[in-house]
Design a protein around this motif. Sequence first.
Motif, PDB file in Angstrom:
ATOM      1  N   ASP A  32      -2.665  46.544  37.698  1.00 59.94           N
ATOM      2  CA  ASP A  32      -2.343  45.316  38.432  1.00 59.94           C
ATOM      3  C   ASP A  32      -0.982  44.753  38.067  1.00 59.94           C
ATOM      4  O   ASP A  32      -0.539  43.758  38.660  1.00 59.94           O
ATOM      5  CB  ASP A  32      -3.391  44.231  38.133  1.00 59.94           C
ATOM      6  CG  ASP A  32      -4.754  44.566  38.720  1.00 59.94           C
ATOM      7  OD1 ASP A  32      -4.795  45.269  39.748  1.00 59.94           O
ATOM      8  OD2 ASP A  32      -5.774  44.111  38.161  1.00 59.94           O
ATOM      9  N   ALA A  33      -0.305  45.356  37.091  1.00 61.48           N
ATOM     10  CA  ALA A  33       0.914  44.767  36.530  1.00 61.48           C
ATOM     11  C   ALA A  33       1.995  44.525  37.574  1.00 61.48           C
ATOM     12  O   ALA A  33       2.619  43.456  37.605  1.00 61.48           O
ATOM     13  CB  ALA A  33       1.457  45.647  35.406  1.00 61.48           C
ATOM     14  N   ALA A  34       2.232  45.520  38.430  1.00 61.09           N
ATOM     15  CA  ALA A  34       3.312  45.370  39.417  1.00 61.09           C
ATOM     16  C   ALA A  34       3.055  44.188  40.348  1.00 61.09           C
ATOM     17  O   ALA A  34       3.971  43.413  40.656  1.00 61.09           O
ATOM     18  CB  ALA A  34       3.460  46.662  40.231  1.00 61.09           C
ATOM     19  N   ASP A  35       1.798  44.041  40.788  1.00 60.72           N
ATOM     20  CA  ASP A  35       1.466  42.912  41.667  1.00 60.72           C
ATOM     21  C   ASP A  35       1.646  41.585  40.943  1.00 60.72           C
ATOM     22  O   ASP A  35       2.156  40.608  41.516  1.00 60.72           O
ATOM     23  CB  ASP A  35       0.026  43.031  42.163  1.00 60.72           C
ATOM     24  CG  ASP A  35      -0.154  44.176  43.152  1.00 60.72           C
ATOM     25  OD1 ASP A  35       0.854  44.621  43.722  1.00 60.72           O
ATOM     26  OD2 ASP A  35      -1.298  44.626  43.338  1.00 60.72           O
ATOM     27  N   ILE A  36       1.228  41.539  39.683  1.00 62.62           N
ATOM     28  CA  ILE A  36       1.335  40.304  38.905  1.00 62.62           C
ATOM     29  C   ILE A  36       2.796  39.904  38.739  1.00 62.62           C
ATOM     30  O   ILE A  36       3.166  38.732  38.911  1.00 62.62           O
ATOM     31  CB  ILE A  36       0.662  40.477  37.530  1.00 62.62           C
ATOM     32  CG1 ILE A  36      -0.851  40.624  37.701  1.00 62.62           C
ATOM     33  CG2 ILE A  36       0.986  39.306  36.605  1.00 62.62           C
ATOM     34  CD1 ILE A  36      -1.579  41.001  36.429  1.00 62.62           C
ATOM     35  N   VAL A  37       3.645  40.877  38.425  1.00 63.10           N
ATOM     36  CA  VAL A  37       5.072  40.593  38.231  1.00 63.10           C
ATOM     37  C   VAL A  37       5.698  40.091  39.525  1.00 63.10           C
ATOM     38  O   VAL A  37       6.433  39.096  39.538  1.00 63.10           O
ATOM     39  CB  VAL A  37       5.807  41.842  37.713  1.00 63.10           C
ATOM     40  CG1 VAL A  37       7.319  41.612  37.715  1.00 63.10           C
ATOM     41  CG2 VAL A  37       5.333  42.184  36.308  1.00 63.10           C
ATOM     42  N   LYS A  84      -6.273  36.758  36.981  1.00 62.92           N
ATOM     43  CA  LYS A  84      -6.758  37.991  37.603  1.00 62.92           C
ATOM     44  C   LYS A  84      -7.860  38.617  36.750  1.00 62.92           C
ATOM     45  O   LYS A  84      -8.823  39.186  37.279  1.00 62.92           O
ATOM     46  CB  LYS A  84      -5.608  38.972  37.813  1.00 62.92           C
ATOM     47  CG  LYS A  84      -5.974  40.190  38.655  1.00 62.92           C
ATOM     48  CD  LYS A  84      -4.747  41.036  38.949  1.00 62.92           C
ATOM     49  CE  LYS A  84      -3.832  40.394  39.954  1.00 62.92           C
ATOM     50  NZ  LYS A  84      -4.416  40.392  41.321  1.00 62.92           N
ATOM     51  N   ASN A  85      -7.731  38.517  35.422  1.00 61.00           N
ATOM     52  CA  ASN A  85      -8.774  39.044  34.547  1.00 61.00           C
ATOM     53  C   ASN A  85     -10.117  38.360  34.818  1.00 61.00           C
ATOM     54  O   ASN A  85     -11.177  38.992  34.745  1.00 61.00           O
ATOM     55  CB  ASN A  85      -8.394  38.837  33.076  1.00 61.00           C
ATOM     56  CG  ASN A  85      -7.258  39.739  32.638  1.00 61.00           C
ATOM     57  OD1 ASN A  85      -6.938  40.724  33.304  1.00 61.00           O
ATOM     58  ND2 ASN A  85      -6.634  39.401  31.520  1.00 61.00           N
ATOM     59  N   GLN A  86     -10.067  37.083  35.091  1.00 62.37           N
ATOM     60  CA  GLN A  86     -11.288  36.318  35.299  1.00 62.37           C
ATOM     61  C   GLN A  86     -11.947  36.623  36.634  1.00 62.37           C
ATOM     62  O   GLN A  86     -13.163  36.529  36.767  1.00 62.37           O
ATOM     63  CB  GLN A  86     -10.980  34.813  35.209  1.00 62.37           C
ATOM     64  CG  GLN A  86     -10.559  34.362  33.813  1.00 62.37           C
ATOM     65  CD  GLN A  86     -10.111  32.904  33.786  1.00 62.37           C
ATOM     66  OE1 GLN A  86      -9.996  32.261  34.829  1.00 62.37           O
ATOM     67  NE2 GLN A  86      -9.857  32.387  32.600  1.00 62.37           N
ATOM     68  N   VAL A 144      10.748  43.453  31.008  1.00 67.30           N
ATOM     69  CA  VAL A 144       9.934  42.736  30.041  1.00 67.30           C
ATOM     70  C   VAL A 144       8.760  42.055  30.744  1.00 67.30           C
ATOM     71  O   VAL A 144       7.674  41.928  30.182  1.00 67.30           O
ATOM     72  CB  VAL A 144      10.778  41.704  29.256  1.00 67.30           C
ATOM     73  CG1 VAL A 144      11.263  40.575  30.145  1.00 67.30           C
ATOM     74  CG2 VAL A 144       9.990  41.144  28.079  1.00 67.30           C
ATOM     75  N   GLY A 145       8.971  41.645  32.006  1.00 70.26           N
ATOM     76  CA  GLY A 145       7.866  41.067  32.754  1.00 70.26           C
ATOM     77  C   GLY A 145       6.752  42.071  32.972  1.00 70.26           C
ATOM     78  O   GLY A 145       5.565  41.741  32.854  1.00 70.26           O
ATOM     79  N   GLY A 146       7.118  43.306  33.286  1.00 74.25           N
ATOM     80  CA  GLY A 146       6.119  44.357  33.448  1.00 74.25           C
ATOM     81  C   GLY A 146       5.379  44.643  32.157  1.00 74.25           C
ATOM     82  O   GLY A 146       4.163  44.885  32.150  1.00 74.25           O
ATOM     83  N   PHE A 147       6.101  44.619  31.047  1.00 80.58           N
ATOM     84  CA  PHE A 147       5.490  44.818  29.732  1.00 80.58           C
ATOM     85  C   PHE A 147       4.444  43.760  29.451  1.00 80.58           C
ATOM     86  O   PHE A 147       3.312  44.044  29.053  1.00 80.58           O
ATOM     87  CB  PHE A 147       6.586  44.804  28.670  1.00 80.58           C
ATOM     88  CG  PHE A 147       6.129  44.383  27.304  1.00 80.58           C
ATOM     89  CD1 PHE A 147       5.293  45.182  26.554  1.00 80.58           C
ATOM     90  CD2 PHE A 147       6.539  43.171  26.773  1.00 80.58           C
ATOM     91  CE1 PHE A 147       4.880  44.785  25.298  1.00 80.58           C
ATOM     92  CE2 PHE A 147       6.128  42.767  25.527  1.00 80.58           C
ATOM     93  CZ  PHE A 147       5.291  43.577  24.787  1.00 80.58           C
ATOM     94  N   VAL A 148       4.800  42.505  29.677  1.00 80.14           N
ATOM     95  CA  VAL A 148       3.860  41.409  29.421  1.00 80.14           C
ATOM     96  C   VAL A 148       2.650  41.515  30.346  1.00 80.14           C
ATOM     97  O   VAL A 148       1.509  41.330  29.921  1.00 80.14           O
ATOM     98  CB  VAL A 148       4.559  40.044  29.593  1.00 80.14           C
ATOM     99  CG1 VAL A 148       3.541  38.904  29.542  1.00 80.14           C
ATOM    100  CG2 VAL A 148       5.604  39.855  28.502  1.00 80.14           C
ATOM    101  N   ALA A 149       2.886  41.845  31.607  1.00 85.13           N
ATOM    102  CA  ALA A 149       1.777  41.963  32.561  1.00 85.13           C
ATOM    103  C   ALA A 149       0.820  43.062  32.154  1.00 85.13           C
ATOM    104  O   ALA A 149      -0.410  42.900  32.238  1.00 85.13           O
ATOM    105  CB  ALA A 149       2.324  42.229  33.965  1.00 85.13           C
ATOM    106  N   ARG A 150       1.355  44.198  31.688  1.00 83.01           N
ATOM    107  CA  ARG A 150       0.479  45.307  31.285  1.00 83.01           C
ATOM    108  C   ARG A 150      -0.322  44.972  30.037  1.00 83.01           C
ATOM    109  O   ARG A 150      -1.477  45.365  29.902  1.00 83.01           O
ATOM    110  CB  ARG A 150       1.306  46.577  31.065  1.00 83.01           C
ATOM    111  CG  ARG A 150       1.658  47.307  32.353  1.00 83.01           C
ATOM    112  CD  ARG A 150       2.304  48.653  32.062  1.00 83.01           C
ATOM    113  NE  ARG A 150       3.632  48.523  31.477  1.00 83.01           N
ATOM    114  CZ  ARG A 150       4.737  48.334  32.165  1.00 83.01           C
ATOM    115  NH1 ARG A 150       4.683  48.221  33.476  1.00 83.01           N
ATOM    116  NH2 ARG A 150       5.907  48.256  31.564  1.00 83.01           N
ATOM    117  N   THR A 151       0.284  44.276  29.090  1.00 81.04           N
ATOM    118  CA  THR A 151      -0.422  43.975  27.857  1.00 81.04           C
ATOM    119  C   THR A 151      -1.406  42.823  28.000  1.00 81.04           C
ATOM    120  O   THR A 151      -2.376  42.736  27.245  1.00 81.04           O
ATOM    121  CB  THR A 151       0.563  43.655  26.718  1.00 81.04           C
ATOM    122  OG1 THR A 151       1.405  42.572  27.103  1.00 81.04           O
ATOM    123  CG2 THR A 151       1.413  44.860  26.379  1.00 81.04           C
TER     124      THR A 151
END
Length: 269
Positions: free
Chosen positions: A61-66, A102-104, A47-54
Amino acid sequence: MSVQTMPCPNRGDPAATEPLSDQQLLAMVRGGDVAAFGELFIRYRRVGGFVARTESNNPGDAADIVGEAFAAVLQSIIAGGGPVESFRPYLLTTIRRMAHRKNQTSARMVLTDSRTVDARAFAGDDHVLGTHESIILVRAFRELPRRWQDVLWYVDVEGLKPAQAGPLLGLTPNALSALAMRAREGLRQMYLQKHVGEPTIRSCAPYLRHFGRYVRNGLSGNAQAKIRRHTDQCTHCSAVLAELRELQAPMGANAMGQPALGDVLVRGD
């Protein structure tokens, strides 16, 4: 800081079958049993990966964020802070905050225009068209109300039954099923709307912004009639409408069509 993913067995009766609660695992981590954090990682990395991707402009970048979020939460707990009971909300809030940060700071974008896509985000370089559609679906998903996102994740991605997902959202199974139906239809409409693009003719804008709902018969009778009269006279909007109708044909009344939501949101795990 890396997060170990080893499972954490129950520390009580060897014959016990009930898994430890998040609160119990957090207490163990605070007591020095850092390995217990591995169970929390296994429990919530999906679920963490899901939230990071969305939440991220670049799903790559999702894997790094998680990983960074889990590490930050672990460090906070070890330092005496962090969550005591509600691990999941705390973790997901941390992930969202890191994704927005990260978006910013990142200049990379998942989709720069209708012709350029980051094929690495969801598929190989030989699947650019499928990747483009996947990205559009994710962007449509991100604009849904948070509650709709949650129910679609639980039911269509994780595959939970209404009786299992209902308590997670405070709903009865029947209410959960009804909400899922509304959310799926909302996603279909938003997905179609994302294919309309920005209007090139100013006078068409008031009509084009409702095309996703119009094609799915989601407007009131008067609104449907106004758009129908406009498209009968406007060759540009008539062409856009024809493309949307062709795109939505495989969806029918109940199917999402391609690409499938679950396949897109969990791809890359």
